[in-house]
Design an enzyme around this catalytic site. Structure first.
Site, PDB file in Angstrom:
ATOM      1  N   LYS A  85       0.851  -1.194   0.000  1.00  8.49           N
ATOM      2  CA  LYS A  85       0.000   0.000   0.000  1.00  8.49           C
ATOM      3  C   LYS A  85       0.887   1.244   0.000  1.00  8.49           C
ATOM      4  O   LYS A  85       1.764   1.404   0.851  1.00  8.49           O
ATOM      5  CB  LYS A  85      -0.849  -0.003   1.273  1.00  8.49           C
ATOM      6  CG  LYS A  85      -2.338   0.046   1.026  1.00  8.49           C
ATOM      7  CD  LYS A  85      -3.064  -0.159   2.325  1.00  8.49           C
ATOM      8  CE  LYS A  85      -4.426   0.463   2.308  1.00  8.49           C
ATOM      9  NZ  LYS A  85      -5.131   0.299   3.575  1.00  8.49           N
TER      10      LYS A  85
HETATM   11  O1  G3P Z   1      -7.877   1.047   5.518  1.00  7.00           O
HETATM   12  C1  G3P Z   1      -8.296   2.183   4.864  1.00  7.00           C
HETATM   13  C2  G3P Z   1      -9.713   2.636   5.191  1.00  7.00           C
HETATM   14  O2  G3P Z   1     -10.621   1.610   4.892  1.00  7.00           O
HETATM   15  C3  G3P Z   1      -9.894   3.276   6.519  1.00  7.00           C
HETATM   16  O3  G3P Z   1     -11.222   3.526   6.831  1.00  7.00           O
HETATM   17  O4  G3P Z   1     -12.885   3.982   8.594  1.00  7.00           O
HETATM   18  O5  G3P Z   1     -10.507   4.738   8.934  1.00  7.00           O
HETATM   19  O6  G3P Z   1     -11.993   5.878   7.275  1.00  7.00           O
HETATM   20  P1  G3P Z   1     -11.671   4.593   7.969  1.00  7.00           P
END
Ligand code: G3P
Length: 222
Positions: A85
């Site tokens: 990533k």
């Molecule tokens: O891993 C990346 C993403 O899915 C994070 O989500 O909930 O922290 O905005 P969030």
């Protein structure tokens, strides 16, 4: 549509994997830090890779080209199914190009617009991750980015996969599937919510109580 689990929790990954519900896993530094405790985060990733056969995204924390390529190369040695990533920044695109040339798959993260996704695809990313929940949080329509990106990738036959990230609830999953995202990555609680409906629970209760009222003994496991 493929489902990935957005977590570093081995317990949740094991459950979802045993149920055959997930095709891969995504992690980020925040999720790994939460799970690792005193452990080396690479050992956590190794364990995740032993439970899941599909792609497991692991994020670099360097922001310079050489640092990202070096970290990405090390992460890719953990297992064949690691996907590196990389953040959506200028140096990140050079790192994506170099890792791709070395045969390492990449997932460009922290994307918030369709043009960012287009740029990442041009650099050779295997996946792009638009964060729809965080866009919704600031009053923009996150799903528009998924819709536009799908249209753009279709127009130019781009092979990069759209990995819908920052999913907050089951409607996000349904809408991402309807607009043609290749993957939805979701936290374990959202995956569990996909299985539930109050009418299912109410219906089952009714069936069981009607059966019991007949005076029948309900055989365990029958
Ligand atoms: O891993 C990346 C993403 O899915 C994070 O989500 O909930 O922290 O905005 P969030």
């Amino acid at each position: 549509m493929q489902f990935f689990l957005d977590t570093a929790s081995l317990q949740d990954i094991t459950w979802a994997s045993q149920a055959g519900l997930i095709d891969g896993v995504t992690t980020n530094p925040s999720l790994l830090a939460k799970q690792a405790g005193d452990l080396d985060p690479r050992d956590v990733l190794k364990e995740i890779c032993s439970v899941v056969d599909g792609p497991v995204s692991a994020e670099v924390v360097a922001v310079d080209v050489d640092g990202m390529v070096q970290e990405g190369t090390e992460l890719a040695k953990i297992a064949d199914h690691i996907v590196v990533k990389i953040p959506m920044i200028e140096t990140g695109m050079v790192a994506v190009r170099r890792l791709t040339s070395a045969g390492i798959r990449t997932n460009v993260t922290l994307c918030f617009s369709s043009v960012q996704c287009l740029v990442a695809a041009k650099a050779g990313a295997t996946y792009v991750s638009p964060f729809i929940g965080r866009l919704d949080d600031v009053g923009q329509e996150g799903m528009d980015v998924i819709r536009e990106t799908r249209q753009i990738f279709d127009n130019y036959q781009m092979e990069t996969h759209i990995l819908t990230a920052s999913i907050r609830h089951p409607r996000h999953v349904a809408e991402a599937a309807m607009v043609g995202a290749h993957v939805a990555t979701m936290p374990p609680d959202v995956l569990r919510k996909l299985l539930r409906h109050p009418l299912t629970e109410r219906g089952l209760e009714q069936f069981l109580s009607d059966w019991a009222a007949l005076g029948q003994r309900v055989k365990a496991g029958a």
